[in-house]
Design a protein around this motif. Structure first.
Motif, PDB file in Angstrom:
ATOM      1  N   PRO A 122     -44.813 -27.507  29.864  1.00 50.11           N
ATOM      2  CA  PRO A 122     -43.749 -26.657  29.327  1.00 50.11           C
ATOM      3  C   PRO A 122     -43.438 -25.520  30.296  1.00 50.11           C
ATOM      4  N   ALA A 123     -42.205 -25.103  30.315  1.00 46.62           N
ATOM      5  CA  ALA A 123     -41.805 -23.991  31.181  1.00 46.62           C
ATOM      6  C   ALA A 123     -42.465 -22.710  30.685  1.00 46.62           C
ATOM      7  N   ALA A 124     -42.816 -21.858  31.607  1.00 47.97           N
ATOM      8  CA  ALA A 124     -43.419 -20.566  31.272  1.00 47.97           C
ATOM      9  C   ALA A 124     -42.314 -19.524  31.155  1.00 47.97           C
ATOM     10  N   THR A 125     -42.292 -18.815  30.038  1.00 43.77           N
ATOM     11  CA  THR A 125     -41.328 -17.742  29.813  1.00 43.77           C
ATOM     12  C   THR A 125     -41.759 -16.506  30.588  1.00 43.77           C
ATOM     13  N   GLU A 126     -40.786 -15.765  31.087  1.00 41.99           N
ATOM     14  CA  GLU A 126     -41.101 -14.519  31.783  1.00 41.99           C
ATOM     15  C   GLU A 126     -41.810 -13.558  30.836  1.00 41.99           C
ATOM     16  N   ARG A 127     -42.866 -12.949  31.317  1.00 41.85           N
ATOM     17  CA  ARG A 127     -43.640 -12.018  30.513  1.00 41.85           C
ATOM     18  C   ARG A 127     -42.768 -10.866  30.018  1.00 41.85           C
ATOM     19  N   SER A 128     -41.839 -10.402  30.834  1.00 44.01           N
ATOM     20  CA  SER A 128     -40.975  -9.287  30.437  1.00 44.01           C
ATOM     21  C   SER A 128     -40.123  -9.656  29.218  1.00 44.01           C
ATOM     22  N   THR A 129     -39.716 -10.903  29.107  1.00 49.20           N
ATOM     23  CA  THR A 129     -38.952 -11.359  27.945  1.00 49.20           C
ATOM     24  C   THR A 129     -39.823 -11.336  26.696  1.00 49.20           C
ATOM     25  N   LEU A 130     -41.050 -11.790  26.821  1.00 48.04           N
ATOM     26  CA  LEU A 130     -41.949 -11.867  25.671  1.00 48.04           C
ATOM     27  C   LEU A 130     -42.403 -10.494  25.185  1.00 48.04           C
ATOM     28  N   LYS A 131     -42.535  -9.542  26.109  1.00 51.95           N
ATOM     29  CA  LYS A 131     -43.010  -8.209  25.739  1.00 51.95           C
ATOM     30  C   LYS A 131     -42.125  -7.551  24.689  1.00 51.95           C
ATOM     31  N   SER A 132     -40.843  -7.888  24.663  1.00 51.28           N
ATOM     32  CA  SER A 132     -39.939  -7.263  23.709  1.00 51.28           C
ATOM     33  C   SER A 132     -39.894  -7.975  22.360  1.00 51.28           C
ATOM     34  N   ALA A 133     -40.617  -9.074  22.221  1.00 55.50           N
ATOM     35  CA  ALA A 133     -40.630  -9.812  20.953  1.00 55.50           C
ATOM     36  C   ALA A 133     -41.359  -9.005  19.883  1.00 55.50           C
ATOM     37  N   PRO A 134     -40.736  -8.767  18.727  1.00 52.05           N
ATOM     38  CA  PRO A 134     -41.346  -7.928  17.692  1.00 52.05           C
ATOM     39  C   PRO A 134     -42.680  -8.463  17.171  1.00 52.05           C
ATOM     40  N   GLU A 135     -42.873  -9.765  17.185  1.00 49.30           N
ATOM     41  CA  GLU A 135     -44.134 -10.317  16.665  1.00 49.30           C
ATOM     42  C   GLU A 135     -45.336  -9.993  17.552  1.00 49.30           C
ATOM     43  N   PHE A 136     -45.078  -9.537  18.774  1.00 48.35           N
ATOM     44  CA  PHE A 136     -46.177  -9.189  19.678  1.00 48.35           C
ATOM     45  C   PHE A 136     -46.260  -7.690  19.946  1.00 48.35           C
ATOM     46  N   GLU A 137     -45.644  -6.889  19.106  1.00 49.94           N
ATOM     47  CA  GLU A 137     -45.708  -5.433  19.259  1.00 49.94           C
ATOM     48  C   GLU A 137     -47.161  -4.965  19.170  1.00 49.94           C
ATOM     49  N   GLY A 138     -47.592  -4.216  20.175  1.00 49.74           N
ATOM     50  CA  GLY A 138     -48.958  -3.706  20.209  1.00 49.74           C
ATOM     51  C   GLY A 138     -49.962  -4.638  20.874  1.00 49.74           C
ATOM     52  N   TRP A 139     -49.541  -5.840  21.245  1.00 47.92           N
ATOM     53  CA  TRP A 139     -50.422  -6.782  21.919  1.00 47.92           C
ATOM     54  C   TRP A 139     -50.368  -6.508  23.422  1.00 47.92           C
ATOM     55  N   THR A 140     -51.406  -6.907  24.136  1.00 47.27           N
ATOM     56  CA  THR A 140     -51.399  -6.802  25.590  1.00 47.27           C
ATOM     57  C   THR A 140     -51.125  -8.184  26.170  1.00 47.27           C
ATOM     58  N   TRP A 141     -50.720  -8.203  27.433  1.00 47.30           N
ATOM     59  CA  TRP A 141     -50.342  -9.464  28.073  1.00 47.30           C
ATOM     60  C   TRP A 141     -51.214  -9.748  29.285  1.00 47.30           C
ATOM     61  N   HIS A 142     -51.542 -11.006  29.447  1.00 46.19           N
ATOM     62  CA  HIS A 142     -52.297 -11.489  30.601  1.00 46.19           C
ATOM     63  C   HIS A 142     -51.635 -12.773  31.073  1.00 46.19           C
ATOM     64  N   MET A 143     -51.882 -13.115  32.307  1.00 44.67           N
ATOM     65  CA  MET A 143     -51.398 -14.372  32.852  1.00 44.67           C
ATOM     66  C   MET A 143     -52.604 -15.287  33.059  1.00 44.67           C
ATOM     67  N   ILE A 144     -52.484 -16.516  32.577  1.00 44.01           N
ATOM     68  CA  ILE A 144     -53.560 -17.493  32.698  1.00 44.01           C
ATOM     69  C   ILE A 144     -53.096 -18.601  33.642  1.00 44.01           C
ATOM     70  N   GLU A 145     -53.890 -18.867  34.657  1.00 44.33           N
ATOM     71  CA  GLU A 145     -53.569 -19.966  35.569  1.00 44.33           C
ATOM     72  C   GLU A 145     -54.295 -21.216  35.096  1.00 44.33           C
ATOM     73  N   VAL A 146     -53.524 -22.265  34.945  1.00 41.76           N
ATOM     74  CA  VAL A 146     -54.080 -23.540  34.478  1.00 41.76           C
ATOM     75  C   VAL A 146     -53.686 -24.616  35.453  1.00 41.76           C
ATOM     76  N   GLU A 147     -54.670 -25.332  35.930  1.00 34.30           N
ATOM     77  CA  GLU A 147     -54.421 -26.469  36.808  1.00 34.30           C
ATOM     78  C   GLU A 147     -54.685 -27.730  36.023  1.00 34.30           C
ATOM     79  N   VAL A 148     -53.638 -28.492  35.811  1.00 34.93           N
ATOM     80  CA  VAL A 148     -53.784 -29.742  35.070  1.00 34.93           C
ATOM     81  C   VAL A 148     -53.013 -30.824  35.780  1.00 34.93           C
ATOM     82  N   ASP A 149     -53.457 -32.046  35.587  1.00 28.58           N
ATOM     83  CA  ASP A 149     -52.738 -33.209  36.089  1.00 28.58           C
ATOM     84  C   ASP A 149     -52.071 -33.852  34.894  1.00 28.58           C
ATOM     85  N   VAL A 150     -50.776 -33.614  34.774  1.00 30.46           N
ATOM     86  CA  VAL A 150     -50.044 -34.140  33.624  1.00 30.46           C
ATOM     87  C   VAL A 150     -49.231 -35.335  34.041  1.00 30.46           C
TER      88      VAL A 150
END
Length: 83
Positions: free
Chosen positions: A55-83
């Motif tokens: 799945p495409a990764a959404t920009e973190r800046s877009t997600l930060k403004s989502a009301p359901e995540f108000e007060g949450w912190t953000w991290h980036m997770i790197e995942v290496e998979v063979d799909v």
């Protein structure tokens, strides 16, 4: 691939919760932040086992403004998979 994850802070009574907004239903938790992030990495790999495309990764800046995540912190997770 890098995916943004939202972290709900834990404390002595509650675990740290982690949600992957780009993967509906993909979440995890842990007693510490490090444990929660490690667990969500495993959850992402398991989630992706059923997909032929990443799945495409959404920009973190877009997600930060989502009301359901108000007060949450953000991290980036790197995942290496063979799909």
């Amino acid at each position: 691939m890098l995916y943004p994850v939202a972290v709900e802070e834990g404390n002595d009574d509650h675990a740290f919760g982690v949600v992957v907004p780009d993967m509906p239903g993909c979440f995890s938790a842990g007693d510490t932040l490090d444990e929660a992030l490690q667990n969500v990495t495993e959850a992402i790999v398991l989630f992706l086992e059923d997909y032929s495309e990443l799945p495409a990764a959404t920009e973190r800046s877009t997600l930060k403004s989502a009301p359901e995540f108000e007060g949450w912190t953000w991290h980036m997770i790197e995942v290496e998979v063979d799909v």
